[in-house]
Design an enzyme around this catalytic site. Structure first.
Site, mmCIF file in Angstrom:
data_model
loop_
_atom_site.group_PDB
_atom_site.id
_atom_site.type_symbol
_atom_site.label_atom_id
_atom_site.label_comp_id
_atom_site.label_asym_id
_atom_site.label_seq_id
_atom_site.Cartn_x
_atom_site.Cartn_y
_atom_site.Cartn_z
ATOM 1 N N ASN A 178 9.213 11.366 -3.527
ATOM 2 C CA ASN A 178 9.844 10.070 -3.814
ATOM 3 C C ASN A 178 9.596 9.507 -5.156
ATOM 4 O OD1 ASN A 178 7.629 8.676 -3.120
ATOM 5 N ND2 ASN A 178 8.035 7.770 -1.305
ATOM 6 N N HIS A 198 6.541 8.544 -6.133
ATOM 7 C CA HIS A 198 5.342 7.743 -6.380
ATOM 8 C C HIS A 198 4.076 7.971 -6.781
ATOM 9 C CE1 HIS A 198 3.633 9.369 -2.262
ATOM 10 N NE2 HIS A 198 2.899 9.991 -3.248
ATOM 11 N N GLU A 240 4.766 2.905 -3.533
ATOM 12 C CA GLU A 240 6.051 3.643 -3.153
ATOM 13 C C GLU A 240 7.170 3.012 -3.855
ATOM 14 O OE1 GLU A 240 5.795 6.232 -1.420
ATOM 15 O OE2 GLU A 240 4.912 5.723 0.360
HETATM 16 C C1 F6R Z 1 -3.206 10.961 -3.925
HETATM 17 C C2 F6R Z 1 -1.851 10.440 -4.709
HETATM 18 C C3 F6R Z 1 -0.630 10.684 -4.431
HETATM 19 C C4 F6R Z 1 -0.332 12.286 -4.375
HETATM 20 C C5 F6R Z 1 1.041 12.615 -4.149
HETATM 21 C C6 F6R Z 1 1.325 14.195 -4.300
HETATM 22 O O1 F6R Z 1 -4.326 10.329 -4.413
HETATM 23 O O2 F6R Z 1 -2.251 9.355 -5.380
HETATM 24 O O3 F6R Z 1 0.317 9.935 -5.268
HETATM 25 O O4 F6R Z 1 -0.875 12.607 -5.960
HETATM 26 O O5 F6R Z 1 1.216 12.080 -2.909
HETATM 27 O O6 F6R Z 1 0.555 14.694 -3.287
HETATM 28 P P1 F6R Z 1 0.369 16.308 -3.130
HETATM 29 O O7 F6R Z 1 -0.285 16.534 -4.389
HETATM 30 O O8 F6R Z 1 -0.377 16.609 -2.036
HETATM 31 O O9 F6R Z 1 1.686 16.730 -3.331
#
Ligand code: F6R
Length: 234
Positions: A128, A130, A135
């Site tokens: 999304n 973030h 968020e």
């Molecule tokens: C984790 C974080 C999140 C992840 C994001 C992607 O510390 O800050 O923003 O980077 O949710 O997660 P993955 O890499 O598991 O797809």
């Protein structure tokens, strides 16, 4: 934005490592670090390298509320097992998800960030849009805060838990205001499920509805994406 296209996450991790190595040669001291599957190839490359991080500081982006450091789903546990246990740093910071007073913990963490200005911040991106756990709809100016995770994030992260009900509903996250103060940002994204977020981040308007779009306003950003994550770019 300096956009680097790579074949896959493995090559992406190596590229990110090169940027970190270059930073180390220039005397970088403090790293902002992320968890999740995206930076795993970077951390394994760091672990396999002969670079010495024992005089470096790390400040992580976020932590689930309610999970302790020895819970294998906590982000502190992830960082220890994927990086710090094998590649010691001088000092490492992760928000305390078990803090009794979460507002006080946010203030404490803001002080940590102020005391240790981040030279290079590593970021992943949510489906999304973030960054950290900021968020959609979060103010661009915010500092460390308690977040109610969205359904999209809970669903994306449930793969690491036995059942969706086990995924924490809240997290502590460094704010976008603090992320943007980092001198350099490295954002990695791999896989087709990140394609819409990557398109919005690079080609869309800068909007709080897609938090990563703020990176367009930072003057030193390296974006490392594989073909699948880049597949919706013009
Ligand atoms: C984790 C974080 C999140 C992840 C994001 C992607 O510390 O800050 O923003 O980077 O949710 O997660 P993955 O890499 O598991 O797809």
């Amino acid at each position: 934005m300096n956009i680097i296209r790579v074949k896959d996450a493995q090559e992406g991790g190596k590229k990110a490592f090169e940027v970190i190595q270059e930073g180390m040669n220039k005397g970088v001291k403090t790293f902002g670090l992320a968890t999740g599957s995206t930076p795993e190839s970077l951390y394994s490359t760091m672990v396999a390298s002969d670079l010495d991080f024992s005089d470096k500081i790390s400040v992580n982006l976020d932590e689930y509320v309610g999970l302790s450091a020895d819970d294998d789903q906590s982000y502190r546990y992830f960082m220890n097992s994927h990086l710090f246990d094998q590649k010691p740093f001088k000092e490492t910071f992760v928000p305390d998800g078990k803090a009794a007073d979460l507002d006080a913990e946010c203030k404490r963490y803001d002080q940590v960030i102020e005391d240790h200005p981040i030279d290079i911040q590593v970021l992943g991106i949510g489906q999304n849009g973030h960054i950290g756990f900021n968020e959609p709809g979060t103010s661009f100016d915010i500092t460390t805060h308690v977040v109610a995770l969205t359904e999209s994030t809970i669903n994306a992260n449930k793969r690491n838990f036995e059942k969706v009900e086990d995924v924490p509903t809240h997290a502590l996250s460094m704010g976008i205001g603090s992320i943007m103060k980092s001198k350099k940002l490295i954002l990695m994204a791999f896989g087709v499920e990140k394609a819409d977020a990557v398109k919005g981040m690079i080609e869309g308007p800068v909007t709080e509805e897609l938090p990563a779009s703020i990176l367009q306003k930072h003057d030193d950003v390296v974006v490392i994406i594989d073909e699948a994550a880049a597949s919706k770019l013009k």
